[in-house]
Scaffold this motif. Structure first.
Motif, PDB file in Angstrom:
ATOM      1  N   GLN A  54       0.826  -1.211   0.000  1.00  0.00           N
ATOM      2  CA  GLN A  54       0.000   0.000   0.000  1.00  0.00           C
ATOM      3  C   GLN A  54       0.860   1.262   0.000  1.00  0.00           C
ATOM      4  O   GLN A  54       0.478   2.272  -0.579  1.00  0.00           O
ATOM      5  N   ALA A  55       2.009   1.181   0.617  1.00  0.00           N
ATOM      6  CA  ALA A  55       2.924   2.326   0.617  1.00  0.00           C
ATOM      7  C   ALA A  55       3.732   2.414  -0.673  1.00  0.00           C
ATOM      8  O   ALA A  55       3.963   3.507  -1.201  1.00  0.00           O
ATOM      9  N   GLU A  56       4.176   1.280  -1.193  1.00  0.00           N
ATOM     10  CA  GLU A  56       5.110   1.270  -2.320  1.00  0.00           C
ATOM     11  C   GLU A  56       4.457   1.345  -3.696  1.00  0.00           C
ATOM     12  O   GLU A  56       5.020   1.954  -4.608  1.00  0.00           O
ATOM     13  N   ILE A  57       3.308   0.730  -3.873  1.00  0.00           N
ATOM     14  CA  ILE A  57       2.687   0.695  -5.211  1.00  0.00           C
ATOM     15  C   ILE A  57       2.433   2.092  -5.763  1.00  0.00           C
ATOM     16  O   ILE A  57       2.818   2.384  -6.903  1.00  0.00           O
ATOM     17  N   PRO A  58       1.831   2.992  -4.994  1.00  0.00           N
ATOM     18  CA  PRO A  58       1.641   4.344  -5.543  1.00  0.00           C
ATOM     19  C   PRO A  58       2.974   5.072  -5.787  1.00  0.00           C
ATOM     20  O   PRO A  58       3.132   5.774  -6.791  1.00  0.00           O
TER      21      PRO A  58
END
Length: 117
Positions: A21-25
């Motif tokens: 959730q932190a890395e994908i965007p």
């Protein structure tokens, strides 16, 4: 296209969703590639159902990303051989996180080859 597949890090399963959730965007991820565990005869392994459940969870949590599964047979063996070929000492080759990261890179490379990248 100048695209290269490389590992980021190894994440504990309990922390996977929050990490993603932190890395994908941040990374602009469009496709999530999962290794699909299969036996040599193409039958499921003991972890196949867990990976299918993970795929469902990823599709639910990241509806705008494509989630694909790629055959992961032999990737651990290939990763281990890569470690040997790169001159890592026996103690370093026991690092499961490193084997997993190299295996994940091989799975991503396989997917990219399928796409003709």
């Amino acid at each position: 296209m100048n695209i290269i597949a490389s590992g980021l890090t190894t994440v504990d399963s309990r922390d996977l969703m929050s990490y993603l959730q932190a890395e994908i965007p941040k990374l602009g991820v469009g496709t999530i590639v999962l290794g699909e565990p299969k036996r040599l005869n193409n039958e499921d392994t003991h972890s196949s159902e867990n990976v299918r459940q993970l795929k469902i969870a990823l599709e639910k949590n990241f509806p705008t990303q494509k989630v694909v599964m790629v055959d992961e047979r032999f990737t651990s063996k290939m990763a281990f051989q890569t470690m040997i070929d790169s001159g890592l000492k026996k103690k370093q080759r026991r690092n499961k996180a490193m084997v997993d990261e190299i295996s994940a890179t091989l799975i991503l490379q396989s997917y990219m080859q399928q796409l003709g990248m």
